[in-house]
Design a protein around this motif. Structure first.
Motif, PDB file in Angstrom:
ATOM      1  N   VAL A  14       0.833  -1.202   0.000  1.00  0.00           N
ATOM      2  CA  VAL A  14       0.000   0.000   0.000  1.00  0.00           C
ATOM      3  C   VAL A  14       0.871   1.256   0.000  1.00  0.00           C
ATOM      4  O   VAL A  14       0.588   2.234  -0.705  1.00  0.00           O
ATOM      5  N   VAL A  15       1.958   1.244   0.795  1.00  0.00           N
ATOM      6  CA  VAL A  15       2.863   2.386   0.827  1.00  0.00           C
ATOM      7  C   VAL A  15       3.487   2.614  -0.550  1.00  0.00           C
ATOM      8  O   VAL A  15       3.644   3.756  -1.016  1.00  0.00           O
ATOM      9  N   ALA A  89      -9.900   2.091  -5.931  1.00  0.00           N
ATOM     10  CA  ALA A  89      -8.747   1.197  -5.830  1.00  0.00           C
ATOM     11  C   ALA A  89      -8.529   0.746  -4.393  1.00  0.00           C
ATOM     12  O   ALA A  89      -8.252  -0.436  -4.137  1.00  0.00           O
ATOM     13  N   PHE A  90      -8.682   1.655  -3.442  1.00  0.00           N
ATOM     14  CA  PHE A  90      -8.522   1.264  -2.042  1.00  0.00           C
ATOM     15  C   PHE A  90      -9.651   0.333  -1.612  1.00  0.00           C
ATOM     16  O   PHE A  90      -9.423  -0.622  -0.849  1.00  0.00           O
ATOM     17  N   VAL A 113      -3.695   1.861   7.518  1.00  0.00           N
ATOM     18  CA  VAL A 113      -3.510   2.544   6.228  1.00  0.00           C
ATOM     19  C   VAL A 113      -4.344   3.824   6.178  1.00  0.00           C
ATOM     20  O   VAL A 113      -3.855   4.886   5.748  1.00  0.00           O
ATOM     21  N   LEU A 114      -5.597   3.757   6.620  1.00  0.00           N
ATOM     22  CA  LEU A 114      -6.451   4.940   6.598  1.00  0.00           C
ATOM     23  C   LEU A 114      -5.908   6.043   7.492  1.00  0.00           C
ATOM     24  O   LEU A 114      -5.873   7.218   7.108  1.00  0.00           O
ATOM     25  N   TRP A 118      -4.521   9.598   6.110  1.00  0.00           N
ATOM     26  CA  TRP A 118      -5.160  10.824   6.577  1.00  0.00           C
ATOM     27  C   TRP A 118      -4.167  11.728   7.297  1.00  0.00           C
ATOM     28  O   TRP A 118      -4.175  12.955   7.099  1.00  0.00           O
ATOM     29  N   ALA A 119      -3.266  11.151   8.114  1.00  0.00           N
ATOM     30  CA  ALA A 119      -2.285  11.957   8.840  1.00  0.00           C
ATOM     31  C   ALA A 119      -1.309  12.636   7.879  1.00  0.00           C
ATOM     32  O   ALA A 119      -0.969  13.811   8.048  1.00  0.00           O
ATOM     33  N   VAL A 120      -0.851  11.893   6.863  1.00  0.00           N
ATOM     34  CA  VAL A 120       0.093  12.468   5.894  1.00  0.00           C
ATOM     35  C   VAL A 120      -0.560  13.604   5.116  1.00  0.00           C
ATOM     36  O   VAL A 120       0.023  14.692   4.949  1.00  0.00           O
ATOM     37  N   LEU A 121      -1.772  13.376   4.626  1.00  0.00           N
ATOM     38  CA  LEU A 121      -2.462  14.417   3.874  1.00  0.00           C
ATOM     39  C   LEU A 121      -2.785  15.628   4.751  1.00  0.00           C
ATOM     40  O   LEU A 121      -2.656  16.782   4.302  1.00  0.00           O
TER      41      LEU A 121
END
Length: 311
Positions: A14-15, A89-90, A113-114, A118-121
């Motif tokens: 996923v990464v 896709a997710f 993953v969620l 969300w944290a990165v964005l």
């Protein structure tokens, strides 16, 4: 250990996919920004026909609208259709994770993953928002100078955007494009304020609406807004300096449990394998992971309240 390895493999995949999409989006955004800059320098009116971002183009699906706003806040010029493809896709990865890792492990991996996405964005959006607010006083001063020459607010915004740097230039180029297409400047500024969560843009929209209906001096309002932004920035810097020790303690409290788990996993992998094989231990691991995630979220919100004046 096979389930833990499956979780690690799924997260790594996923990464990798997320990283590829991020690189592609950045390259596409840079290409569009260069094209917009060339059109601005050439004075091409065809700029209004170029595709942009930040426009709520009849997005009726609230989940898709939320996702688009989250992506647009980072500065990525991504169409709603592309965001919808990412979401599809997710969604296709969810049953794959449940089949490969089981229901519990798959759900844990999906939640991780969620949360990470969300944290990165959100972190990237906060940086983008800070850069916009940092550039806003100089931009408003430029707008005031153009207004003093007798130009309209729409012309002043477009002219000042040509002299600005990214990300503020891209934001107000999008504003100018929508205004040229027939939207009122106060409505467009309000939409941008909602997308980027910047109250100063909402103040500009209110000033434009009042000026259109009742008249008045926009230059005086913008001058007061510039002073307010700079005073607020100075107060925020002082607050961050006063709370530096508290924020460092919060980061340590969030990092130590994760670091300790990784150390134990590296030194004695059988420790977690034995717990995962037992039903009670599995629930304990899942519960501790959820509690840790909740604690990190609370700490993050506390820090965000300090760093963002209108969070």
């Amino acid at each position: 250990m096979s389930q833990l390895a499956s979780i690690g493999l799924f997260l790594a995949a996923v990464v990798a996919v997320f990283g590829a999409m991020l690189l592609w989006t950045r390259a596409r955004t840079r290409e569009r920004q260069e094209d917009v800059l060339m059109r601005l320098r050439a004075g091409d009116d065809a700029l209004i026909a170029s595709s942009g971002f930040g426009e709520d183009e009849a997005i009726s699906n609230p989940v898709l609208r939320w996702a688009c706003h989250l992506v647009w806040r980072t500065g990525a010029e991504t169409e709603p259709s592309m965001v919808a493809r990412w979401m599809i896709a997710f969604a296709l990865l969810v049953p794959i994770a449940l089949v490969l890792m089981g229901v519990l492990a798959g759900l844990v991996a999906i939640v991780i993953v969620l949360v990470v996405t969300w944290a990165v964005l959100s972190r990237q959006a906060a940086r983008q928002r800070a850069r916009i607010i940092e550039q806003l006083p100089d931009f408003l001063e430029s707008v005031s100078r153009v207004l003093s020459a007798g130009n309209s607010l729409e012309e002043a915004l477009i002219s000042a955007a040509q002299e600005s740097n990214d990300p503020l230039r891209g934001l107000f180029v999008s504003v100018g494009r929508q205004v040229r297409l027939g939207a009122s400047v106060e409505v467009v500024l309000t939409d941008m304020a909602d997308i980027h969560r910047i109250r100063d843009l909402r103040v500009m929209a209110m000033a434009a609406s009042i000026n259109r209906k009742y008249g008045g001096s926009l230059r005086e309002i913008f001058r007061s807004l510039v002073q307010a932004i700079r005073s607020r920035d100075m107060a925020a810097r002082e607050l961050r300096a006063l709370t530096a020790e508290t924020r460092f303690s919060a980061v340590v409290l969030a990092v130590i449990p994760v670091g300790l788990m990784l150390y134990i996993l590296a030194r004695n992998p059988e420790y977690y394998t034995t717990m995962w094989a037992d039903t009670g231990g599995r629930y304990m691991l899942i519960g501790s992971a959820l509690l840790q995630a909740a604690g990190v979220f609370v700490i993050w919100r506390m820090l965000a309240k300090v760093q963002e004046g209108d969070a």
